[in-house]
Design a protein around this motif. Sequence first.
Motif, PDB file in Angstrom:
ATOM      1  N   TYR A 106     -17.855  28.276 -25.791  1.00 47.87           N
ATOM      2  CA  TYR A 106     -19.210  27.718 -25.787  1.00 47.87           C
ATOM      3  C   TYR A 106     -19.491  26.993 -27.096  1.00 47.87           C
ATOM      4  CZ  TYR A 106     -23.937  27.762 -23.824  1.00 47.87           C
ATOM      5  OH  TYR A 106     -25.127  27.413 -23.265  1.00 47.87           O
ATOM      6  N   LEU A 107     -19.116  27.616 -28.217  1.00 52.14           N
ATOM      7  CA  LEU A 107     -19.320  26.981 -29.523  1.00 52.14           C
ATOM      8  C   LEU A 107     -18.491  25.710 -29.655  1.00 52.14           C
ATOM      9  CD1 LEU A 107     -19.395  30.129 -31.834  1.00 52.14           C
ATOM     10  CD2 LEU A 107     -21.303  28.590 -31.352  1.00 52.14           C
ATOM     11  N   GLY A 140     -30.476  21.819 -27.660  1.00 52.66           N
ATOM     12  CA  GLY A 140     -29.126  21.646 -28.181  1.00 52.66           C
ATOM     13  C   GLY A 140     -28.846  22.567 -29.349  1.00 52.66           C
ATOM     14  N   LEU A 141     -29.856  22.824 -30.147  1.00 50.18           N
ATOM     15  CA  LEU A 141     -29.682  23.783 -31.245  1.00 50.18           C
ATOM     16  C   LEU A 141     -29.436  25.186 -30.706  1.00 50.18           C
ATOM     17  CD1 LEU A 141     -32.525  22.628 -33.666  1.00 50.18           C
ATOM     18  CD2 LEU A 141     -30.083  22.138 -33.833  1.00 50.18           C
ATOM     19  N   LEU A 142     -30.015  25.451 -29.547  1.00 47.98           N
ATOM     20  CA  LEU A 142     -29.851  26.772 -28.952  1.00 47.98           C
ATOM     21  C   LEU A 142     -28.440  26.993 -28.409  1.00 47.98           C
ATOM     22  CD1 LEU A 142     -33.269  27.065 -27.116  1.00 47.98           C
ATOM     23  CD2 LEU A 142     -32.600  28.064 -29.301  1.00 47.98           C
ATOM     24  N   ILE A 143     -27.697  25.893 -28.197  1.00 42.48           N
ATOM     25  CA  ILE A 143     -26.313  26.020 -27.728  1.00 42.48           C
ATOM     26  C   ILE A 143     -25.515  26.856 -28.719  1.00 42.48           C
ATOM     27  CG2 ILE A 143     -24.165  24.721 -27.397  1.00 42.48           C
ATOM     28  CD1 ILE A 143     -25.924  22.447 -26.289  1.00 42.48           C
ATOM     29  N   TYR A 144     -25.670  26.541 -29.980  1.00 47.31           N
ATOM     30  CA  TYR A 144     -24.922  27.270 -31.001  1.00 47.31           C
ATOM     31  C   TYR A 144     -25.394  28.716 -31.093  1.00 47.31           C
ATOM     32  CZ  TYR A 144     -23.405  22.617 -32.156  1.00 47.31           C
ATOM     33  OH  TYR A 144     -22.871  21.359 -32.075  1.00 47.31           O
ATOM     34  N   ILE A 145     -26.692  28.923 -30.954  1.00 47.27           N
ATOM     35  CA  ILE A 145     -27.225  30.287 -31.003  1.00 47.27           C
ATOM     36  C   ILE A 145     -26.711  31.091 -29.810  1.00 47.27           C
ATOM     37  CG2 ILE A 145     -29.355  31.649 -30.884  1.00 47.27           C
ATOM     38  CD1 ILE A 145     -30.722  29.323 -32.410  1.00 47.27           C
ATOM     39  N   ALA A 146     -26.690  30.481 -28.617  1.00 50.54           N
ATOM     40  CA  ALA A 146     -26.203  31.186 -27.424  1.00 50.54           C
ATOM     41  C   ALA A 146     -24.727  31.542 -27.576  1.00 50.54           C
ATOM     42  CB  ALA A 146     -26.422  30.325 -26.181  1.00 50.54           C
ATOM     43  N   GLY A 147     -23.926  30.616 -28.077  1.00 52.73           N
ATOM     44  CA  GLY A 147     -22.514  30.909 -28.292  1.00 52.73           C
ATOM     45  C   GLY A 147     -22.312  32.031 -29.287  1.00 52.73           C
ATOM     46  N   LEU A 148     -23.087  31.992 -30.360  1.00 56.19           N
ATOM     47  CA  LEU A 148     -23.016  33.047 -31.368  1.00 56.19           C
ATOM     48  C   LEU A 148     -23.429  34.392 -30.780  1.00 56.19           C
ATOM     49  CD1 LEU A 148     -22.449  33.596 -34.364  1.00 56.19           C
ATOM     50  CD2 LEU A 148     -24.854  33.153 -34.806  1.00 56.19           C
ATOM     51  N   PHE A 149     -24.490  34.395 -29.964  1.00 57.82           N
ATOM     52  CA  PHE A 149     -24.927  35.635 -29.322  1.00 57.82           C
ATOM     53  C   PHE A 149     -23.839  36.196 -28.409  1.00 57.82           C
ATOM     54  CE2 PHE A 149     -29.861  35.329 -29.479  1.00 57.82           C
ATOM     55  CZ  PHE A 149     -29.810  35.366 -30.854  1.00 57.82           C
ATOM     56  N   LEU A 150     -23.167  35.305 -27.651  1.00 55.12           N
ATOM     57  CA  LEU A 150     -22.096  35.773 -26.767  1.00 55.12           C
ATOM     58  C   LEU A 150     -20.970  36.415 -27.577  1.00 55.12           C
ATOM     59  CD1 LEU A 150     -21.836  32.938 -24.114  1.00 55.12           C
ATOM     60  CD2 LEU A 150     -22.415  35.321 -23.701  1.00 55.12           C
ATOM     61  N   VAL A 151     -20.612  35.811 -28.697  1.00 56.27           N
ATOM     62  CA  VAL A 151     -19.560  36.384 -29.544  1.00 56.27           C
ATOM     63  C   VAL A 151     -20.006  37.733 -30.090  1.00 56.27           C
ATOM     64  CG1 VAL A 151     -18.273  36.079 -31.695  1.00 56.27           C
ATOM     65  CG2 VAL A 151     -18.530  34.156 -30.115  1.00 56.27           C
ATOM     66  N   ILE A 152     -21.236  37.831 -30.568  1.00 51.59           N
ATOM     67  CA  ILE A 152     -21.746  39.096 -31.118  1.00 51.59           C
ATOM     68  C   ILE A 152     -21.791  40.170 -30.033  1.00 51.59           C
ATOM     69  CG2 ILE A 152     -23.781  40.243 -32.087  1.00 51.59           C
ATOM     70  CD1 ILE A 152     -24.302  37.576 -33.609  1.00 51.59           C
ATOM     71  N   ILE A 153     -22.280  39.797 -28.833  1.00 50.47           N
ATOM     72  CA  ILE A 153     -22.318  40.745 -27.720  1.00 50.47           C
ATOM     73  C   ILE A 153     -20.909  41.220 -27.397  1.00 50.47           C
ATOM     74  CG2 ILE A 153     -22.702  40.906 -25.213  1.00 50.47           C
ATOM     75  CD1 ILE A 153     -25.123  39.042 -25.651  1.00 50.47           C
ATOM     76  N   GLY A 154     -19.965  40.291 -27.407  1.00 48.12           N
ATOM     77  CA  GLY A 154     -18.579  40.645 -27.122  1.00 48.12           C
ATOM     78  C   GLY A 154     -17.997  41.599 -28.140  1.00 48.12           C
ATOM     79  N   VAL A 155     -18.261  41.343 -29.418  1.00 47.50           N
ATOM     80  CA  VAL A 155     -17.746  42.220 -30.473  1.00 47.50           C
ATOM     81  C   VAL A 155     -18.352  43.617 -30.345  1.00 47.50           C
ATOM     82  CG1 VAL A 155     -17.738  42.616 -32.973  1.00 47.50           C
ATOM     83  CG2 VAL A 155     -17.187  40.351 -32.068  1.00 47.50           C
ATOM     84  N   VAL A 156     -19.656  43.672 -30.100  1.00 47.80           N
ATOM     85  CA  VAL A 156     -20.318  44.975 -29.947  1.00 47.80           C
ATOM     86  C   VAL A 156     -19.756  45.706 -28.727  1.00 47.80           C
ATOM     87  CG1 VAL A 156     -22.517  46.094 -29.398  1.00 47.80           C
ATOM     88  CG2 VAL A 156     -22.418  44.318 -31.154  1.00 47.80           C
ATOM     89  N   GLY A 184     -23.703  24.880 -19.070  1.00 45.93           N
ATOM     90  CA  GLY A 184     -24.273  25.670 -17.980  1.00 45.93           C
ATOM     91  C   GLY A 184     -23.184  26.282 -17.112  1.00 45.93           C
ATOM     92  N   ILE A 185     -22.124  25.528 -16.882  1.00 51.93           N
ATOM     93  CA  ILE A 185     -20.994  26.043 -16.107  1.00 51.93           C
ATOM     94  C   ILE A 185     -20.348  27.226 -16.830  1.00 51.93           C
ATOM     95  CG2 ILE A 185     -18.646  25.491 -15.344  1.00 51.93           C
ATOM     96  CD1 ILE A 185     -19.711  22.731 -14.532  1.00 51.93           C
ATOM     97  N   LEU A 186     -20.198  27.123 -18.150  1.00 56.39           N
ATOM     98  CA  LEU A 186     -19.613  28.233 -18.903  1.00 56.39           C
ATOM     99  C   LEU A 186     -20.459  29.498 -18.803  1.00 56.39           C
ATOM    100  CD1 LEU A 186     -18.244  26.585 -22.159  1.00 56.39           C
ATOM    101  CD2 LEU A 186     -16.952  27.764 -20.390  1.00 56.39           C
ATOM    102  N   ILE A 187     -21.771  29.346 -18.884  1.00 57.54           N
ATOM    103  CA  ILE A 187     -22.652  30.513 -18.748  1.00 57.54           C
ATOM    104  C   ILE A 187     -22.518  31.096 -17.345  1.00 57.54           C
ATOM    105  CG2 ILE A 187     -25.079  31.225 -18.581  1.00 57.54           C
ATOM    106  CD1 ILE A 187     -24.094  31.165 -21.389  1.00 57.54           C
ATOM    107  N   GLY A 188     -22.436  30.228 -16.336  1.00 55.74           N
ATOM    108  CA  GLY A 188     -22.242  30.698 -14.971  1.00 55.74           C
ATOM    109  C   GLY A 188     -20.944  31.472 -14.815  1.00 55.74           C
ATOM    110  N   ILE A 189     -19.866  30.972 -15.428  1.00 55.13           N
ATOM    111  CA  ILE A 189     -18.574  31.662 -15.374  1.00 55.13           C
ATOM    112  C   ILE A 189     -18.676  33.020 -16.063  1.00 55.13           C
ATOM    113  CG2 ILE A 189     -16.194  31.617 -16.256  1.00 55.13           C
ATOM    114  CD1 ILE A 189     -16.273  28.560 -15.790  1.00 55.13           C
ATOM    115  N   TRP A 190     -19.357  33.057 -17.205  1.00 58.29           N
ATOM    116  CA  TRP A 190     -19.521  34.330 -17.925  1.00 58.29           C
ATOM    117  C   TRP A 190     -20.281  35.340 -17.066  1.00 58.29           C
ATOM    118  CZ3 TRP A 190     -24.230  36.307 -20.082  1.00 58.29           C
ATOM    119  CH2 TRP A 190     -24.060  37.505 -20.762  1.00 58.29           C
ATOM    120  N   LEU A 191     -21.388  34.909 -16.454  1.00 60.70           N
ATOM    121  CA  LEU A 191     -22.161  35.814 -15.609  1.00 60.70           C
ATOM    122  C   LEU A 191     -21.318  36.303 -14.428  1.00 60.70           C
ATOM    123  CD1 LEU A 191     -25.560  33.899 -15.512  1.00 60.70           C
ATOM    124  CD2 LEU A 191     -25.176  36.154 -16.519  1.00 60.70           C
ATOM    125  N   LEU A 192     -20.595  35.389 -13.816  1.00 62.18           N
ATOM    126  CA  LEU A 192     -19.770  35.730 -12.657  1.00 62.18           C
ATOM    127  C   LEU A 192     -18.665  36.718 -13.034  1.00 62.18           C
ATOM    128  CD1 LEU A 192     -19.524  34.984  -9.658  1.00 62.18           C
ATOM    129  CD2 LEU A 192     -17.965  33.175 -10.326  1.00 62.18           C
TER     130      LEU A 192
END
Length: 159
Positions: free
Chosen positions: A126-127, A87-103, A140-148
């Motif tokens: 996600y956050l 559950g702590l990783l949820i916030y880290i994953a959301g933050l990573f997605l935002v950082i990846i998006g900005v980059v 998990g559905i949100l990550i699937g949508i992002w990958l798709l």
Amino acid sequence: MQKNTLAIVLIILGIIVLAFPLAGVVPLSVLTGIGVAFLGIGLLLAGFSDRVESSGLGLLEIVLGLIALVLGLGFVLNPGLFSFVAGLLIYIAGLFLVIIGVVALFTKAGGSRWNGVVAIIIGLIYLVFGYLVSDPFYLGILIGIWLLLTGILMYFQKD
């Protein structure tokens, strides 16, 4: 051709994650727990042997070994602990997605600025979902949508 192959892999992974967003949580907890417990045992053994040569390093390895052993056994015996740590990783994953998006937005790293926009939007969602819902199924559905979406955008973008 390599870009299209990656796009197809992302699309397939997105479909798999959308189909089974929670599959493997308990087996993953047990396997992770066994691995972390072995890491803890290894650190303990190394810590006791290094204690003679370097007391600081040996003590650090012993402390880390005890923490890893407790966490590993906790993951094996109580998958809820694994869910809490995940559950702590949820916030880290959301933050990573935002950082990846900005980059990606500023560098065109994904080949298109739209990939960056999609990553930022889904990272923010996600956050918010992580804060409000904390249900790994929806995350998990949100990550699937992002990958798709990333795979589809990558496949149809012009070189």
